[in-house]
Design an enzyme around this catalytic site. Structure first.
Site, short mmCIF file in Angstrom:
data_model
loop_
_atom_site.label_atom_id
_atom_site.label_comp_id
_atom_site.label_asym_id
_atom_site.label_seq_id
_atom_site.Cartn_x
_atom_site.Cartn_y
_atom_site.Cartn_z
N LYS A 249 8.29 -23.39 -45.79
CA LYS A 249 8.95 -23.09 -47.03
C LYS A 249 9.91 -23.19 -46.10
CE LYS A 249 10.16 -19.77 -48.45
NZ LYS A 249 11.88 -19.69 -48.62
N GLU B 26 11.31 -15.37 -34.23
CA GLU B 26 12.94 -15.77 -34.28
C GLU B 26 13.34 -14.42 -34.88
OE1 GLU B 26 14.15 -19.42 -33.56
OE2 GLU B 26 15.81 -17.98 -33.29
N CYS C 122 21.28 -17.76 -34.59
CA CYS C 122 21.01 -16.49 -33.95
C CYS C 122 21.27 -16.11 -32.32
CB CYS C 122 19.15 -16.81 -33.95
SG CYS C 122 18.25 -17.93 -33.50
N GLU D 50 24.07 -8.14 -36.61
CA GLU D 50 24.28 -9.52 -36.89
C GLU D 50 25.14 -9.93 -37.55
OE1 GLU D 50 20.70 -11.37 -37.27
OE2 GLU D 50 21.41 -13.05 -35.94
P1 TAP Z 1 15.94 -14.27 -44.40
O1 TAP Z 1 15.76 -13.27 -45.69
O2 TAP Z 1 15.39 -13.33 -43.03
O3 TAP Z 1 15.16 -15.72 -44.21
C1 TAP Z 1 14.91 -16.66 -43.71
C2 TAP Z 1 13.31 -16.87 -44.38
O4 TAP Z 1 13.02 -15.99 -45.12
C3 TAP Z 1 14.31 -18.05 -45.84
O5 TAP Z 1 12.98 -19.11 -45.95
C4 TAP Z 1 13.49 -17.20 -46.95
O6 TAP Z 1 13.19 -17.58 -48.13
C5 TAP Z 1 12.35 -15.82 -46.47
N1 TAP Z 1 12.03 -15.36 -46.95
C6 TAP Z 1 13.09 -14.07 -47.49
N2 TAP Z 1 12.16 -13.28 -48.03
C7 TAP Z 1 10.74 -13.54 -48.15
C8 TAP Z 1 9.33 -12.72 -47.72
N3 TAP Z 1 9.46 -11.40 -48.25
N4 TAP Z 1 7.82 -13.42 -47.28
C9 TAP Z 1 8.76 -14.75 -46.68
N5 TAP Z 1 9.54 -15.48 -46.42
C10 TAP Z 1 10.78 -14.93 -47.33
O7 TAP Z 1 17.84 -14.01 -44.29
P2 TAP Z 1 18.56 -14.22 -45.10
O8 TAP Z 1 18.43 -13.61 -46.21
O9 TAP Z 1 18.61 -15.99 -45.43
O10 TAP Z 1 19.51 -13.96 -44.12
C11 TAP Z 1 20.19 -12.36 -44.18
C12 TAP Z 1 20.69 -12.13 -42.27
O11 TAP Z 1 19.17 -12.67 -41.72
C13 TAP Z 1 21.80 -12.90 -42.12
O12 TAP Z 1 22.80 -12.86 -42.73
C14 TAP Z 1 21.04 -12.90 -40.44
O13 TAP Z 1 21.69 -12.15 -40.29
C15 TAP Z 1 19.71 -12.81 -40.42
N6 TAP Z 1 19.29 -14.60 -40.44
C16 TAP Z 1 18.83 -15.17 -39.04
C17 TAP Z 1 18.71 -15.71 -38.47
C18 TAP Z 1 18.05 -16.62 -37.15
S1 TAP Z 1 18.36 -17.11 -37.06
N7 TAP Z 1 18.56 -15.54 -36.31
C19 TAP Z 1 18.17 -16.94 -39.44
C20 TAP Z 1 18.69 -16.60 -41.23
C21 TAP Z 1 19.09 -14.90 -41.37
P3 TAP Z 1 14.56 -17.93 -49.11
O14 TAP Z 1 15.66 -17.55 -48.01
O15 TAP Z 1 14.43 -18.87 -49.93
O16 TAP Z 1 14.32 -16.38 -49.63
#
Ligand code: TAP
Length: 492
Positions: free
Chosen positions: A187, A262, A296, A395
């Site tokens: 996903k 991660e 990250c 972060e």
């Molecule tokens: P997340 O919500 O954690 O998104 C990461 C992945 O998880 C996406 O594919 C997201 O899908 C999915 N997801 C969201 N809610 C979920 C749930 N309840 N169950 C299973 N999967 C779920 O991150 P974000 O909202 O995109 O970003 C928010 C903050 O997270 C960023 O600003 C950053 O600080 C942090 N972040 C960190 C990383 C790394 S690599 N460390 C990566 C992303 C974000 P959808 O996006 O399609 O909703």
């Protein structure tokens, strides 16, 4: 702003579907999500909005494939398949790089540059196809027993990846799944699914059997949640935020699925007074700004020893002004936009908080309105930051660095480790023992000395503390797609 002239891949246009059991299918609900180019704010495509029904179908297909013909493929057959995947993906890399740039904003400089890394990662996983070795350790059983220990594929693997680098993130799931004989349901993030879908097409073209690799697009709270709760998923790999990780850990309790997480970071990048500043200044700056800070491992807390503090701040401020921000399709662009308006608002809010809490804004901080409606932000440096400030603790996931002074090694380590995260860290020094002692002292999974962010898939990286667990890359990664099994054979 005029969009740079560049051929838009035909793949982009038209609504996209899930890949389930080798077939391209619409979401069961028929719903779709608009895909927005973050450099222009324009809708460029649509993806299917998957939900629990689609996840069910994909997991069932993955289960059938896992138990079918695929389970009889030899390591040599899987290796040949991975090498074929390598060739097909590399042959189409210019298109993939362009799709990624249009979909999530990273400049072509970066996405094109991933070709060599992709080649390495695929060749690495191809080299791991016979990692499931067996041994016959001696036993102390009464009688005449042969004891066998071997490793078996864990089964159906789920993957949930973020938007900041799907062209990298998907291989950490597809690579070991194909190497070990597992099957996968991925996903991707709703904001960056297109390159994943194009790669799924290429996998099919390369001969990956139906059902071995499945992709269901959609929202995290729907498709992602359904995948992490699914009772027939044996292992789940997640990359993303701590908050989502908590919900995934809870959801995994349905069947105690194996997890690899991660998560975020607030990594320290420590510059000692004896460092070569010609290297440390650009190195530390790009250690935060790369991918517009949406990385990250971003070294977003730059710790600088007091004797060179003022000089360092002046030089990194000057360097920052030279970084070229713009549409990623322009080959001169170094930093593209942030992924969406929400992320831009979030990062700007942190910049405001930094000022309110007393950090000095050296340069940056503004939205680049002259670049049009895209989500462009100036790379930003705060000096005189302390480790207790919000900008040094949370972060930000944007191109924002906090420069914090320190006195000596002990002080640097105290500040570096005063964080709930433990993903990465950096050290800049000409002194070997300082490099060694500090890299040993930083509580994090990956440390860089006189460089930042390099990654070899055969060495790998991983997190510590609240940055998650489970090594990515190297043999350990592949082994986590296997489970140990003992066979006791009574020879009498
Ligand atoms: P997340 O919500 O954690 O998104 C990461 C992945 O998880 C996406 O594919 C997201 O899908 C999915 N997801 C969201 N809610 C979920 C749930 N309840 N169950 C299973 N999967 C779920 O991150 P974000 O909202 O995109 O970003 C928010 C903050 O997270 C960023 O600003 C950053 O600080 C942090 N972040 C960190 C990383 C790394 S690599 N460390 C990566 C992303 C974000 P959808 O996006 O399609 O909703």
């Amino acid at each position: 702003m005029l969009a740079p002239v560049h051929e838009v891949p035909a793949f982009i246009s038209g609504p996209k579907r899930h890949l389930i059991n080798g077939q391209w299918v619409d979401a069961a609900s028929g719903r779709q999500i608009d895909v927005v180019n973050p450099a222009t704010g324009e809708v460029i495509s649509q993806i299917a909005a998957g939900d629990a029904t689609d996840i069910d179908r994909a997991v069932a297909a993955a289960r059938r494939a896992f138990e079918g013909e695929w389970s009889r493929w030899t390591p040599h057959q899987r290796r040949k398949l991975l090498l074929k995947v390598h060739d097909v993906v590399l042959d189409n890399f210019e298109e993939l790089a362009t799709i990624e740039t249009l979909d999530m904003g990273a400049p072509l400089q970066r996405t094109r540059g991933l070709a060599e890394w992709t080649s390495q990662v695929l060749q690495f996983f191809a080299s791991q196809c016979d990692v499931a070795t067996a041994s016959t350790p001696p036993n102390s059983l009464p009688g005449n027993f042969l004891t066998l220990k071997h490793l078996a594929p864990v089964g159906v693997v789920g993957g949930v990846i973020p938007w900041n680098g799907p062209l990298i993130g998907l291989w950490w799931i597809f690579g070991p799944a194909l190497a070990t004989g597992c099957t996968a349901v991925l996903k991707p993030a709703e904001d960056a699914s297109l390159s994943v879908l194009r790669i799924a097409e290429l996998l099919t073209e390369a001969g990956v059997p139906d059902g071995v690799i499945n992709v269901v697009t959609g929202y995290g709270a729907e498709a992602g949640q359904a995948l992490s709760e699914h009772r027939d998923v044996d292992r789940l790999a997640f990359t993303g935020s701590v908050g989502t990780a908590r919900s995934i850990v809870r959801a995994s309790a349905t069947n105690f699925k194996r997890l690899q997480l991660e998560l975020g970071g607030k990594s320290p990048d420590i510059v000692f007074a004896d460092a070569d500043l010609d290297k440390a200044v650009p190195g530390a700056a790009m250690g935060v700004y790369t991918n517009s800070g949406q990385v990250c491992v971003a070294g977003s807390r730059i710790l600088v020893q007091r004797p060179i503090y003022d000089e360092f701040v002046a030089r990194i401020g000057e360097f920052t002004k030279t970084v070229r921000v713009g549409d990623g399709l322009d080959p001169n662009t170094q930093l593209g936009p942030l992924i969406n308006q929400r992320q831009l608002d979030r990062v700007q809010q942190y910049i405001q908080i930094g000022g309110t809490e007393g950090a000095e804004l050296v340069t940056g901080g503004n939205r680049l309105d002259h670049l049009g409606p895209g989500y462009f932000l100036e790379p930003t440096i705060f000096a005189d930051a302390t480790n207790t400030m919000t900008i040094a603790r949370e972060e930000i996931f944007g191109p924002v660095a906090s420069v914090i002074p320190f006195d000596d090694v002990e002080d640097a380590l105290r500040i570096a480790n005063d964080t709930e995260y433990g993903l990465a860290g950096g050290v800049w020094t000409r002194d070997l023992s300082t490099a060694h002692n500090v890299s040993r002292g930083i509580q994090a999974g990956t440390i860089w000395v006189n460089c930042y962010g390099v990654l070899d898939p055969s060495i790998g990286f991983g997190g510590y503390k609240m940055s998650g667990y489970g090594w990515k890359g190297a043999k350990e990664h592949v082994e986590s797609y296997l489970y140990p099994k003992a066979v006791y054979i009574n020879l009498d």
